[in-house]
Design a protein around this motif. Sequence first.
Motif, short mmCIF file in Angstrom:
data_model
loop_
_atom_site.label_atom_id
_atom_site.label_comp_id
_atom_site.label_asym_id
_atom_site.label_seq_id
_atom_site.Cartn_x
_atom_site.Cartn_y
_atom_site.Cartn_z
N SER A 68 0.81 -1.22 0.00
CA SER A 68 0.00 0.00 0.00
C SER A 68 0.84 1.27 0.00
CB SER A 68 -0.92 0.02 1.22
OG SER A 68 -0.16 0.08 2.42
N ARG A 69 2.16 1.13 0.17
CA ARG A 69 3.02 2.32 0.23
C ARG A 69 3.71 2.59 -1.11
NH1 ARG A 69 3.78 3.96 5.43
NH2 ARG A 69 5.73 5.01 4.92
N ARG A 70 3.27 1.90 -2.14
CA ARG A 70 3.83 2.13 -3.47
C ARG A 70 2.71 2.36 -4.46
NH1 ARG A 70 9.22 0.33 -4.19
NH2 ARG A 70 10.06 -0.56 -2.27
N ARG A 71 3.00 3.11 -5.48
CA ARG A 71 2.03 3.38 -6.54
C ARG A 71 2.13 2.23 -7.55
NH1 ARG A 71 -0.57 8.41 -7.30
NH2 ARG A 71 0.69 9.24 -5.60
N CYS A 72 1.43 1.16 -7.24
CA CYS A 72 1.57 -0.05 -8.03
C CYS A 72 0.27 -0.84 -8.01
CB CYS A 72 2.71 -0.92 -7.50
SG CYS A 72 2.43 -1.57 -5.83
N GLY A 73 0.24 -1.91 -8.77
CA GLY A 73 -0.94 -2.77 -8.80
C GLY A 73 -0.67 -3.98 -9.66
N LEU A 74 -1.69 -4.80 -9.81
CA LEU A 74 -1.58 -6.02 -10.58
C LEU A 74 -2.87 -6.23 -11.36
CD1 LEU A 74 0.34 -8.50 -10.99
CD2 LEU A 74 -1.03 -9.67 -9.25
N ILE A 75 -2.74 -6.47 -12.66
CA ILE A 75 -3.90 -6.84 -13.48
C ILE A 75 -3.95 -8.36 -13.53
CG2 ILE A 75 -4.96 -6.75 -15.76
CD1 ILE A 75 -3.63 -4.04 -16.16
N VAL A 76 -5.09 -8.92 -13.13
CA VAL A 76 -5.26 -10.37 -13.07
C VAL A 76 -6.29 -10.80 -14.10
CG1 VAL A 76 -5.92 -12.31 -11.60
CG2 VAL A 76 -4.71 -10.35 -10.60
N TYR A 77 -5.85 -11.62 -15.05
CA TYR A 77 -6.75 -12.13 -16.07
C TYR A 77 -7.56 -13.30 -15.51
CZ TYR A 77 -4.51 -9.74 -20.08
OH TYR A 77 -4.04 -8.82 -20.96
N LYS A 78 -8.88 -13.17 -15.62
CA LYS A 78 -9.77 -14.30 -15.35
C LYS A 78 -10.21 -14.88 -16.70
CE LYS A 78 -9.48 -13.46 -10.97
NZ LYS A 78 -10.65 -13.22 -10.11
N ARG A 79 -11.18 -15.76 -16.70
CA ARG A 79 -11.55 -16.44 -17.94
C ARG A 79 -12.10 -15.48 -18.99
NH1 ARG A 79 -15.62 -21.68 -18.56
NH2 ARG A 79 -15.21 -22.05 -20.79
N PHE A 80 -13.01 -14.58 -18.57
CA PHE A 80 -13.66 -13.70 -19.54
C PHE A 80 -13.41 -12.21 -19.29
CE2 PHE A 80 -16.49 -17.51 -19.47
CZ PHE A 80 -16.25 -17.92 -20.77
N HIS A 81 -12.67 -11.88 -18.25
CA HIS A 81 -12.43 -10.48 -17.94
C HIS A 81 -11.12 -10.36 -17.18
CE1 HIS A 81 -13.88 -11.87 -14.04
NE2 HIS A 81 -13.51 -10.71 -13.51
N ALA A 82 -10.80 -9.16 -16.75
CA ALA A 82 -9.62 -8.93 -15.91
C ALA A 82 -10.00 -8.03 -14.76
CB ALA A 82 -8.48 -8.31 -16.73
N GLU A 83 -9.26 -8.12 -13.66
CA GLU A 83 -9.47 -7.28 -12.50
C GLU A 83 -8.20 -6.54 -12.17
OE1 GLU A 83 -11.04 -9.42 -9.18
OE2 GLU A 83 -12.66 -10.34 -10.34
#
Length: 198
Positions: A68-83
Amino acid sequence: MTQHKHEDRNQNREAQGYHPLGPLPSDCPDRPTAKGETGNPSRALIKYAHSAQILTQLNSGQLFVVDSRRRCGLIVYKRFHAEFVGPGAAVGGIFDIECQQTIPVGDLVLLYPESYEERQKAFAIRRHWIRLMEQLTVQPVSLHRTQMLLTQFQHYFDRETVIRLPDEAIARLVGVLPQTVRTIRRLEKKSPVKVAAV
């Protein structure tokens, strides 16, 4: 001169707690780690990791928290979409078993949650990020919601980081075709002011 004004405006917004994707929980700081600040390095699990390494860990059922102390994230691919999993949010565990691909965004660091309270807080922040993304996808016009996401990501991260994100990743996040993302990006190169106002 215009560029300097734009940078000053962004700095003022950050100083005032402005967050383009919406208000973050109070325990999830909206700021990158300051120079020389290490946070809690003993908890760092993955830093600048290859996406295949992260995918293996997630599919094993391991639970992590995006730093939470960094300007970062992760895109997670699911079967029909991403989060998009933003700072402070839980990733892995029951949320992301059988995910198909991951794309680190920004200066990604994943941590082990050390207590039950930390896990519960991370679960709540994950739900918060899901709600923020849902607010973008309610826009019925595909071009508009694509532009909204790109604009918000550029505010929160930076233009170069967003440019490196694949068209397919953006498309999956907001439920459009990759061609739609390419169209917006092409128009933005020609006339960034006009596209930003769409």
